[in-house]
Design a protein around this motif. Structure first.
Motif, PDB file in Angstrom:
ATOM      1  N   LEU A 163      16.509   4.774  13.860  1.00 41.73           N
ATOM      2  CA  LEU A 163      15.352   3.964  14.266  1.00 41.73           C
ATOM      3  C   LEU A 163      15.358   3.724  15.779  1.00 41.73           C
ATOM      4  O   LEU A 163      14.317   3.810  16.433  1.00 41.73           O
ATOM      5  N   LYS A 164      16.545   3.478  16.293  1.00 40.19           N
ATOM      6  CA  LYS A 164      16.628   3.227  17.736  1.00 40.19           C
ATOM      7  C   LYS A 164      16.256   4.468  18.528  1.00 40.19           C
ATOM      8  O   LYS A 164      15.757   4.383  19.659  1.00 40.19           O
ATOM      9  N   ALA A 223       8.304   2.623   9.232  1.00 41.59           N
ATOM     10  CA  ALA A 223       9.461   3.390   9.712  1.00 41.59           C
ATOM     11  C   ALA A 223      10.644   3.105   8.811  1.00 41.59           C
ATOM     12  O   ALA A 223      10.733   2.019   8.216  1.00 41.59           O
ATOM     13  N   SER A 224      11.527   4.071   8.694  1.00 43.82           N
ATOM     14  CA  SER A 224      12.729   3.836   7.909  1.00 43.82           C
ATOM     15  C   SER A 224      13.844   4.752   8.387  1.00 43.82           C
ATOM     16  O   SER A 224      13.582   5.775   9.011  1.00 43.82           O
ATOM     17  N   GLY A 225      15.052   4.373   8.109  1.00 43.56           N
ATOM     18  CA  GLY A 225      16.190   5.204   8.480  1.00 43.56           C
ATOM     19  C   GLY A 225      17.386   4.353   8.832  1.00 43.56           C
ATOM     20  O   GLY A 225      17.348   3.121   8.700  1.00 43.56           O
ATOM     21  N   TYR A 258      14.174  -0.479   6.264  1.00 43.58           N
ATOM     22  CA  TYR A 258      12.754  -0.145   6.120  1.00 43.58           C
ATOM     23  C   TYR A 258      11.974  -1.162   6.937  1.00 43.58           C
ATOM     24  O   TYR A 258      12.243  -2.369   6.826  1.00 43.58           O
ATOM     25  N   ILE A 259      11.045  -0.686   7.731  1.00 41.57           N
ATOM     26  CA  ILE A 259      10.200  -1.621   8.472  1.00 41.57           C
ATOM     27  C   ILE A 259       8.803  -1.591   7.854  1.00 41.57           C
ATOM     28  O   ILE A 259       8.198  -0.519   7.711  1.00 41.57           O
ATOM     29  N   ASP A 277       0.830  -1.213   0.000  1.00 41.64           N
ATOM     30  CA  ASP A 277       0.000   0.000   0.000  1.00 41.64           C
ATOM     31  C   ASP A 277       0.864   1.263   0.000  1.00 41.64           C
ATOM     32  O   ASP A 277       1.264   1.770   1.048  1.00 41.64           O
ATOM     33  N   GLY A 278       1.213   1.712  -1.204  1.00 38.80           N
ATOM     34  CA  GLY A 278       1.939   2.987  -1.337  1.00 38.80           C
ATOM     35  C   GLY A 278       3.336   2.971  -0.759  1.00 38.80           C
ATOM     36  O   GLY A 278       3.708   3.853   0.008  1.00 38.80           O
ATOM     37  N   VAL A 279       4.118   1.965  -1.164  1.00 32.85           N
ATOM     38  CA  VAL A 279       5.484   1.855  -0.623  1.00 32.85           C
ATOM     39  C   VAL A 279       6.458   2.742  -1.406  1.00 32.85           C
ATOM     40  O   VAL A 279       6.518   2.704  -2.632  1.00 32.85           O
ATOM     41  N   ASN A 280       7.185   3.567  -0.657  1.00 36.44           N
ATOM     42  CA  ASN A 280       8.255   4.381  -1.244  1.00 36.44           C
ATOM     43  C   ASN A 280       9.561   3.953  -0.600  1.00 36.44           C
ATOM     44  O   ASN A 280       9.697   3.996   0.623  1.00 36.44           O
ATOM     45  N   LEU A 281      10.477   3.514  -1.400  1.00 35.07           N
ATOM     46  CA  LEU A 281      11.805   3.230  -0.858  1.00 35.07           C
ATOM     47  C   LEU A 281      12.848   3.485  -1.934  1.00 35.07           C
ATOM     48  O   LEU A 281      12.522   3.547  -3.121  1.00 35.07           O
ATOM     49  N   TYR A 282      14.082   3.653  -1.505  1.00 33.78           N
ATOM     50  CA  TYR A 282      15.150   3.882  -2.495  1.00 33.78           C
ATOM     51  C   TYR A 282      16.411   3.157  -2.062  1.00 33.78           C
ATOM     52  O   TYR A 282      16.616   2.889  -0.874  1.00 33.78           O
TER      53      TYR A 282
END
Lengths: 311, 427
Positions: free
Chosen positions: A220-221, A213-215, A204-205, A18-23
């Motif tokens: 993330l921690k 969440a991503s980073g 990416y979670i 559902d609307g995934v953005n990743l690079y």
């Protein structure tokens, strides 16, 4: 280098992605975390041109993969979760077959076979049939087959499922070498948080088809930087104590691991220790160990999704 | 494409269980059915519904009187002459033959009608009778002359068979040859020895048969049961080869090796074509091995002409293409349904049904006209018919129709499978 834009896949009434953005930047190692059914494999299938997205796009160096699927096929190597090999053929025969479908032949094919066999350290058993290999060896050849055409990007879908710790370490080391020595861009999905923590620069979670969440690991921690993780170990399981802790509004999460271990996520501002000992005494539970830890990615995942990765 | 074919064939050849099903099992069945059928016919347990026509051109009375006259005019001693004259009056060659074809055992195989030569020929031409048995002119004369005076070549029976009933005519040939041997060495001996023991001893030592044998009019060669079942089992088990290729294709989809192939940029239709070609090559190889083994072990096609082998190769090639189409069709159905059900149903039910209709277990001529017609339109049935015609020495005009049917079936299966093969998932 590679990016997904609002990637979406709907099957009848179910939205898988559902609307995934990743690079992925060149030479990066990126982790994709999520429990079963989170949408990781569907996302990977769309990136590797196996499934047509309902909407959205995948771009490689700015070009739409949706419009020009061929541009990604030679840049990409995919290691599926399944052992996608022919059990009746030897390692060499499998690698030759997969090399040939990428147009390799003659000396070039021979060299590629030798190189990938060396990389996964199976040169001395190359003539044996896959069906005689151990689970770990099969996984290594499964990776080797995806590397035959020297792709720039490699996608690995849980490549260490069901193997012994020694083979697992070998595979992780191989992935690291591919990323660091061969400058290969890696997209790595796993159930094992420690693998992703060990291998990946960014994470990416995913859950319920979305990136929640991503980073970078530290970023993330830091989601849990205002919280502590308290791990209590009891002599005997005590359901009454767990119930009381769950009813305490000051505690963000209560997770019971193996009946005797209770993990609590609590704000740093709350002093809970006195209350914990009192509650234990009330219910006749004996605390044999207590640890206050910094949050791990597992804790972050638990915090974000309310469940464990392997649930 | 060569890469796919090499891989498919290597995988299949290395699977011993699969090889046993594709090669060993049909070979064992060829041996069992090919030889057991002969035993059943000699026993009392089966009715083959063999319909044949009998034409008697022999004039027994005239033949007998000619022999009596020859004995009378011979230079033999008086006592011997008297004994021979008595024997010539007692032996009845036509009755001996009728004794066989009217016997209870023979009636279990089928029945006959007595016709004129013209009617008999017409019955064969129109496939109304499986076999035409002609008792030629001078049958009695030739038999008695050979029996009593050891003169001439002996009597011969003429048998003409219909191409439509190859197995029946083969069985008939076996029975008649058995009769011929019996007449030569036992019946004649027994009849004479009953009254003339001394002469019997002399005849026992003669190497020349009293009965001249059975002459088959060479319009169509009868087919032997071992030949029939070599074809019957081969056309049945090649369908398992097509099924096996289709099942393995679905294995590739399940373990996502197919995804790897598609990610590499291979057109899914090229993949499907690879499966069809692999199946065709495998089937051709299977036929070569089965026919070769049958010939080596049982002499099934030993001594056949080059023309026979070339015609056989042509039908084998067309049949292999047809099985390629079948493998492609089953692969498509499995991929569309996303399960193995198509190959399971086909392998478990349809192969047996098609084999029954196509005549792999027994000739469809023994069944109703409708089943026989339907069987001729199955790939295995059409091929079996063509193989039988070739073995009978028929010209291409007799089996071209079956080749055209095979090509039609191949084309249909290729069109449907390539049209339906799922491509929607991919970009």
């Amino acid at each position: 280098m590679l990016e997904t834009i609002e990637l979406r896949k709907v099957y009848k009434n179910k939205t898988a992605v559902d609307g995934v953005n990743l690079y992925l930047d060149p030479g990066e190692s990126v982790g994709l975390l999520g429990p079963n059914g989170a949408g990781k494999s569907t996302t990977i299938s769309m990136i590797s041109t196996l499934i047509k997205p309902t909407s959205g796009d995948v771009k490689l160096n700015g070009q739409s993969v949706l419009k020009h699927p061929r541009i990604i096929r030679h840049e990409l190597g995919v290691v599926p979760q399944e052992i996608a090999l022919y059990q009746e053929l030897s390692a060499v025969e499998n690698l030759q077959f997969f090399g040939r479908i990428y147009g390799l032949k003659g000396k070039e094919l021979e060299l590629a076979v030798e190189e990938v066999l060396e990389l996964v350290d199976l040169t001395d058993r190359k003539k044996e049939r896959i069906k005689t290999y151990s689970g770990g060896m099969k996984r290594r050849i499964n990776i080797a087959a995806a590397l035959m055409h020297q792709p720039k990007i490699i996608i690995m879908d849980e490549p260490t499922v069901g193997i012994d710790p020694q083979s697992r370490n070998y595979i992780l080391e191989t992935v690291r070498r591919l990323n660091i020595e061969k400058k290969m861009t890696v997209l790595y999905t796993s159930h094992y948080m420690e693998e992703v923590e060990q291998l990946c620069d960014r994470i990416y979670i995913m859950d319920h088809g979305k990136v929640i969440a991503s980073g970078r690991k530290e970023e993330l921690k830091s989601i849990l930087s205002a919280e502590d993780t308290i791990v209590l170990q009891l002599e005997e399981p005590c359901k009454e104590l767990v119930d009381e802790l769950k009813e305490n509004n000051e505690i963000r999460k209560v997770d019971v691991d193996g009946n005797k271990t209770i993990k609590l996520i609590v704000p740093k501002t709350v002093n809970l220790l006195g209350h914990l000992f009192q509650a234990a005494e009330r219910h006749g539970a004996r605390i044999v160990n207590l640890n206050v830890q910094k949050p791990s990615l597992e804790d972050v995942f638990l915090h974000l999704t309310g469940r464990k990765l392997r649930d | 494409m060569g890469n796919f074919i090499k891989k498919d064939i290597l995988i299949l050849v290395r699977d011993r269980k699969e090889l046993a099903i594709l090669i060993l099992m049909p070979f064992i069945l060829i041996a069992i059915l090919g030889f057991a059928l002969g035993n059943i016919i000699n026993g009392d347990s089966v009715t083959l519904d063999l319909n044949f026509a009998l034409v008697v051109e022999d004039d027994e009375a005239s033949g007998r009187s000619k022999v009596l006259e020859e004995i009378d005019q011979s230079q033999l001693p008086g006592e011997v002459k008297a004994q021979l004259l008595q024997a010539a009056a007692e032996i009845q060659p036509q009755a001996m033959l009728r004794g066989v074809i009217d016997s209870e055992k023979f009636r279990q195989l089928g029945s006959y009608q007595e016709l004129t030569l013209e009617e008999g020929k017409r019955a064969i031409e129109q496939d109304e009778a499986a076999v035409l048995l002609i008792v030629p002119e001078d049958y009695t004369y030739n038999m008695l002359r050979k029996m009593l005076l050891d003169s001439g070549d002996g009597a011969r029976l003429l048998v003409e068979s219909s191409s439509k009933y190859p197995l029946s005519s083969g069985i008939f040939q076996d029975v008649m040859e058995s009769f011929s041997r019996t007449v030569s060495y036992e019946t004649a001996l027994g009849q004479i020895s009953a009254s003339k023991g001394q002469m019997a001893v002399e005849w026992q030592t003669t190497e020349s048969p009293v009965h001249g044998g059975v002459e088959f009019i060479p319009s169509f060669d009868p087919i032997r049961s071992i030949q029939y079942y070599t074809f019957g089992m081969a056309v049945m088990f090649i369908m398992y080869a097509a099924t096996s290729i289709a099942s393995r294709a679905y294995n590739e989809k399940e373990n996502v090796a197919f995804d790897r192939i598609v990610i590499a940029g291979t057109n899914p239709l090229a993949y499907l074509a690879g499966k069809a070609i692999s199946a065709a090559m495998l089937v051709f190889l299977q036929l070569v091995v089965l026919f070769g083994m049958s010939t080596l072990c049982f002499g099934t096609f030993a001594g056949k002409s080059l023309e026979f082998w070339l015609a056989l190769l042509l039908v084998m090639a067309v049949l292999a293409i047809c099985m390629g189409g079948l493998a492609a069709l089953l692969t498509t159905l499995n991929f569309r349904a996303e399960n193995y059900r198509s190959t399971q149903i086909f392998g478990g039910l349809f192969v047996t049904l098609l084999s029954f209709l196509g005549g792999s277990f027994f000739p469809t001529s023994a069944m109703s006209e409708a089943i026989s017609y339907l069987g001729g339109w199955t790939p295995n049935g059409a091929a079996l018919n063509a193989f039988v015609q070739i073995t009978q020495g028929a010209g291409m005009e007799r089996y071209l129709d079956f080749i055209v049917r095979l090509l039609f079936l191949s084309g249909s299966m290729f069109i449907v499978s390539f049209w339906l093969f799922p491509r929607r998932r991919m970009f």
